[in-house]
Design a protein around this motif. Structure first.
Motif, PDB file in Angstrom:
ATOM      1  N   ARG A  65       0.826  -1.215   0.000  1.00 59.59           N
ATOM      2  CA  ARG A  65       0.000   0.000   0.000  1.00 59.59           C
ATOM      3  C   ARG A  65       0.860   1.265   0.000  1.00 59.59           C
ATOM      4  NH1 ARG A  65      -2.900  -2.264   4.242  1.00 59.59           N
ATOM      5  NH2 ARG A  65      -4.489  -3.514   3.220  1.00 59.59           N
ATOM      6  N   GLU A  66       1.923   1.235   0.785  1.00 58.32           N
ATOM      7  CA  GLU A  66       2.760   2.421   0.957  1.00 58.32           C
ATOM      8  C   GLU A  66       3.691   2.668  -0.233  1.00 58.32           C
ATOM      9  OE1 GLU A  66       3.023   4.545   4.107  1.00 58.32           O
ATOM     10  OE2 GLU A  66       1.000   3.759   3.786  1.00 58.32           O
ATOM     11  N   ALA A  67       3.818   1.651  -1.088  1.00 57.86           N
ATOM     12  CA  ALA A  67       4.810   1.754  -2.175  1.00 57.86           C
ATOM     13  C   ALA A  67       4.544   2.948  -3.082  1.00 57.86           C
ATOM     14  CB  ALA A  67       4.807   0.451  -2.981  1.00 57.86           C
ATOM     15  N   ARG A  68       3.263   3.354  -3.155  1.00 57.70           N
ATOM     16  CA  ARG A  68       2.937   4.416  -4.094  1.00 57.70           C
ATOM     17  C   ARG A  68       3.657   5.725  -3.777  1.00 57.70           C
ATOM     18  NH1 ARG A  68      -2.272   4.290  -1.094  1.00 57.70           N
ATOM     19  NH2 ARG A  68      -2.761   2.453  -2.317  1.00 57.70           N
ATOM     20  N   GLN A  69       4.000   5.949  -2.512  1.00 56.51           N
ATOM     21  CA  GLN A  69       4.689   7.216  -2.201  1.00 56.51           C
ATOM     22  C   GLN A  69       6.125   7.241  -2.743  1.00 56.51           C
ATOM     23  OE1 GLN A  69       5.419   7.811   2.095  1.00 56.51           O
ATOM     24  NE2 GLN A  69       4.732   5.703   2.309  1.00 56.51           N
ATOM     25  N   PHE A  70       6.627   6.055  -3.143  1.00 52.09           N
ATOM     26  CA  PHE A  70       7.955   6.012  -3.769  1.00 52.09           C
ATOM     27  C   PHE A  70       7.823   6.027  -5.301  1.00 52.09           C
ATOM     28  CE2 PHE A  70       8.358   3.786   0.314  1.00 52.09           C
ATOM     29  CZ  PHE A  70       9.435   4.456   0.880  1.00 52.09           C
ATOM     30  N   GLY A  71       6.585   6.153  -5.784  1.00 54.10           N
ATOM     31  CA  GLY A  71       6.357   6.095  -7.219  1.00 54.10           C
ATOM     32  C   GLY A  71       6.224   4.673  -7.731  1.00 54.10           C
ATOM     33  N   VAL A  72       6.035   3.745  -6.812  1.00 49.91           N
ATOM     34  CA  VAL A  72       5.884   2.335  -7.199  1.00 49.91           C
ATOM     35  C   VAL A  72       4.419   1.968  -6.981  1.00 49.91           C
ATOM     36  CG1 VAL A  72       6.591  -0.046  -6.691  1.00 49.91           C
ATOM     37  CG2 VAL A  72       8.254   1.825  -6.496  1.00 49.91           C
ATOM     38  N   HIS A  73       3.678   1.699  -8.081  1.00 58.25           N
ATOM     39  CA  HIS A  73       2.229   1.513  -7.964  1.00 58.25           C
ATOM     40  C   HIS A  73       1.844   0.047  -8.101  1.00 58.25           C
ATOM     41  CE1 HIS A  73       1.475   5.827  -7.867  1.00 58.25           C
ATOM     42  NE2 HIS A  73       2.560   5.882  -8.640  1.00 58.25           N
ATOM     43  N   ALA A  74       1.475  -0.534  -6.973  1.00 56.45           N
ATOM     44  CA  ALA A  74       1.085  -1.952  -7.006  1.00 56.45           C
ATOM     45  C   ALA A  74      -0.420  -2.095  -6.813  1.00 56.45           C
ATOM     46  CB  ALA A  74       1.823  -2.703  -5.916  1.00 56.45           C
ATOM     47  N   GLY A  75      -1.097  -0.993  -6.498  1.00 53.84           N
ATOM     48  CA  GLY A  75      -2.542  -1.063  -6.258  1.00 53.84           C
ATOM     49  C   GLY A  75      -2.842  -1.597  -4.871  1.00 53.84           C
ATOM     50  N   GLU A  76      -4.151  -1.715  -4.582  1.00 56.48           N
ATOM     51  CA  GLU A  76      -4.553  -2.222  -3.274  1.00 56.48           C
ATOM     52  C   GLU A  76      -4.232  -3.722  -3.206  1.00 56.48           C
ATOM     53  OE1 GLU A  76      -5.396  -0.699  -0.639  1.00 56.48           O
ATOM     54  OE2 GLU A  76      -6.170  -2.364   0.572  1.00 56.48           O
ATOM     55  N   PRO A  77      -3.498  -4.167  -2.192  1.00 55.26           N
ATOM     56  CA  PRO A  77      -3.152  -5.589  -2.144  1.00 55.26           C
ATOM     57  C   PRO A  77      -4.391  -6.457  -1.933  1.00 55.26           C
ATOM     58  CG  PRO A  77      -2.545  -4.504  -0.091  1.00 55.26           C
ATOM     59  CD  PRO A  77      -2.988  -3.424  -1.026  1.00 55.26           C
ATOM     60  N   ARG A  78      -4.392  -7.638  -2.526  1.00 48.11           N
ATOM     61  CA  ARG A  78      -5.497  -8.580  -2.298  1.00 48.11           C
ATOM     62  C   ARG A  78      -5.032  -9.530  -1.203  1.00 48.11           C
ATOM     63  NH1 ARG A  78      -7.748 -13.385  -4.397  1.00 48.11           N
ATOM     64  NH2 ARG A  78      -5.879 -13.830  -5.627  1.00 48.11           N
ATOM     65  N   VAL A  79      -5.642  -9.380  -0.030  1.00 46.93           N
ATOM     66  CA  VAL A  79      -5.237 -10.212   1.119  1.00 46.93           C
ATOM     67  C   VAL A  79      -6.129 -11.442   1.153  1.00 46.93           C
ATOM     68  CG1 VAL A  79      -5.078 -10.291   3.641  1.00 46.93           C
ATOM     69  CG2 VAL A  79      -4.440  -8.189   2.420  1.00 46.93           C
TER      70      VAL A  79
END
Ligand SMILES: Cc1cc2nc3c(=O)[nH]c(=O)nc-3n(C[C@H](O)[C@H](O)[C@H](O)COP(=O)(O)OP(=O)(O)OC[C@H]3O[C@@H](n4cnc5c(N)ncnc54)[C@H](O)[C@@H]3O)c2cc1C
Ligand SMILES: NC(=O)c1ccc[n+]([C@@H]2O[C@H](COP(=O)([O-])OP(=O)(O)OC[C@H]3O[C@@H](n4cnc5c(N)ncnc54)[C@H](O)[C@@H]3O)[C@@H](O)[C@H]2O)c1
Length: 470
Positions: A65-79
């Motif tokens: 979830r937090e990766a987006r602040q580094f410019g890395v977009h993984a979307g909402e994780p599916r748990v």
């Protein structure tokens, strides 16, 4: 009734009990452990290990979830709850397996008896209905602790109210969960469930979070946790009842604020109590206070008065942590083998770490034990600490305590990134008797979180009347 005579009988084959038995044997005693089961220790079965496994999964989801602040977009994780809990239980079972192997080895050598023990006399135990064990030298009580529910919840008997003994058996995470209690269990599991997708409300009766007593650290811990859950402190559970859609509860706060709601799942993290009640300690001659605690317990030797009876681990209720259960076991086992010649055990600097993010820890002297006319406090806020910002983990505060007159480092409380490591460095320095000045002469690399600790130590040194080094 079968009869068995041993030198030392240890009630409980958890961490404290296994260590006590081993220490007594090392001291030359024929020592036997008695356990009612389940074996495998609280730590491995339902404590330290499964909770850290759940937290590890939660950290993975959080990192995505937090990766987006580094410019890395993984979307909402599916748990996938069943997969998360599958790994938690698989790894947990592996840890438990090692302990079960140890127990089996002891049982094969006749050193572990299966059964529930209770006292018939100071050194005589009934085990189940058909065995009496007499200890020539002493008995060690290492029966651990059990979750304690407030009477309102205890009366409810709802499958929707669980505690830490049950939480690792979940196969689905509820959309909403109410956690009652903000001690180590409540905040660790509450934050983990929040990161795994539940909307968590956390309520507790006092104003402490993870046992922190320093007001600045407490404020930092609360604000970090409140980023991921709704937090209500100083609020007492007043009423609860089963309803078709969940458990309805009402809380009322010290300030008169009332909040209520219905939750599909409640996690009671309202403390743990030593499992002493069923032991019939009075028959051993132990005098109990009105809370059922032994009156004459000596926390240095772990002996009860002059009786040949020692209490170790969570059962003693004074340091309910794993490394303390190990030390307690060793002290009690050695003293039981040598009784009546007992001596105080060597203790380490107090250290507790709660595995939230930021991690919350206390080392050595606590804030509320400081005399502020002779002690000084150094502080760092991690909001602007270099490495913490690099990692986007820049939350928390660390406060270090020292003696103005001698420059000694006394203690610390912290809610900080890499808190588990900072707390260890501080504990090792304090136990080694290092002054603030001596710690500041040790190497600090760049850029590391430890530079934050140096900032706090420099702040502390600036308020001291001794030691003004480079
Ligand atoms: C969710 C959770 C997370 C935790 N996380 C951490 C952590 O991260 N770090 C940490 O340091 N600590 C942690 N702890 C605390 C730690 O697990 C305990 O302090 C430690 O396990 C206590 O060990 P013990 O030997 O006293 O008790 P136990 O391991 O509970 O052993 C007691 C044994 O006594 C037996 N017994 C009880 N009554 C009788 C009887 N009458 N007759 C015979 N046998 C009996 C039981 O079957 C059991 O095997 C955690 C605890 C919990 C619940
Ligand atoms: N990381 C670790 O070292 C770790 C992790 C988990 C557990 N533990 C051990 O387990 C022990 C037990 O943990 P815990 O968190 O259950 O206990 P705790 O005693 O630390 O906290 C109990 C919490 O429940 C609240 N509470 C109690 N009765 C209440 C009521 N009627 N209404 C509202 N709130 C109520 C209290 O205000 C408090 O916040 C700890 O002391 C610790 O030693 C350690």
């Amino acid at each position: 009734m079968r009869e068995q005579t041993v030198d030392v009988a240890v009630i409980g084959a958890g961490t404290a009990g296994l260590n006590a038995r081993r220490a007594a044997e090392k001291a030359g005693a024929h020592a036997v452990a008695i356990d009612a089961g389940p074996l495998g220790t609280t730590c491995a079965r339902v404590g330290c290990m499964p909770s850290k496994l759940l937290i590890a999964a939660a950290e993975a989801a959080h990192a995505v979830r937090e990766a987006r602040q580094f410019g890395v977009h993984a979307g909402e994780p599916r748990v996938v709850a069943s997969e998360v809990m599958g790994r938690v239980r698989r790894e947990r079972d592996r840890f438990v397996g090692f302990l079960l192997d140890e127990a089996q080895g002891l049982a094969e050598r006749g050193l572990l008896i299966h059964g529930r023990a209770r006292f018939e006399g100071p050194n005589v135990l009934a085990v189940g209905d058909d065995l009496r064990v007499t200890a020539r030298r002493a008995v060690v009580v290492a029966v651990g602790s059990a979750p304690r529910h407030p009477p309102i919840l205890a009366r409810l008997e709802s499958p929707r109210v669980i505690d830490s003994d049950k939480v690792f058996e979940l196969d689905a995470f509820p959309e909403r969960v109410l956690v009652i209690g903000a001690g180590a269990i409540g905040v660790e599991l509450g934050q983990a469930l929040a990161r795994l997708g539940a909307r968590v409300t956390l309520a507790c009766a006092d104003n402490k979070v993870a046992g922190i007593r320093d007001p600045s650290v407490l404020a930092a811990a609360k604000s970090a946790l409140a980023r991921e859950m709704t937090l209500h402190t100083r609020t007492k559970l007043e009423a609860a009842e089963n309803r078709p859609d969940g458990v309805w509860v009402r809380f009322s706060g010290d300030d008169g604020e009332v909040f209520e709601g219905t939750w599909p799942l409640i996690l009671a993290a309202t403390g743990r109590a030593p499992r002493l009640a069923a032991l019939e300690l009075e028959r051993a001659g132990v005098k109990l206070d009105d809370k059922g605690k032994p009156r004459d317990f000596d926390s240095a030797t772990l002996q009860c008065g002059e009786l040949p009876l020692f209490i170790a681990g969570d059962a003693a209720g004074h340091r309910p942590l794993l490394h303390e259960a190990i030390d307690d076991g060793q002290i009690a086992g050695r003293n039981a083998a040598a009784a009546p010649e007992v001596r105080p055990g060597e203790r380490r600097v107090p250290l507790s770490i709660v595995f939230t993010d930021p991690q919350i820890a206390a080392v050595g002297r606590r804030f509320d034990s400081l005399d502020l006319s002779t002690c000084a406090i150094g502080q760092v806020d991690f909001a602007d600490q270099g490495r913490a910002r690099v990692m986007a983990k820049n939350h928390g505060v660390l406060r270090v305590y020292g003696s103005r007159a001698t420059g000694a480092l006394l203690g610390a409380e912290l809610a900080a990134p890499a808190g588990e490591h900072l707390a260890h460095l501080l504990a090792w320095a304090i136990q080694s008797g290092l002054t603030v000045e001596q710690v500041l002469r040790l190497p600090f690399y760049h850029p590391v979180v430890e530079e934050g600790l140096r900032t706090a130590l420099l702040d502390l040194r600036s308020q001291m009347s001794v030691g003004t080094g480079p």
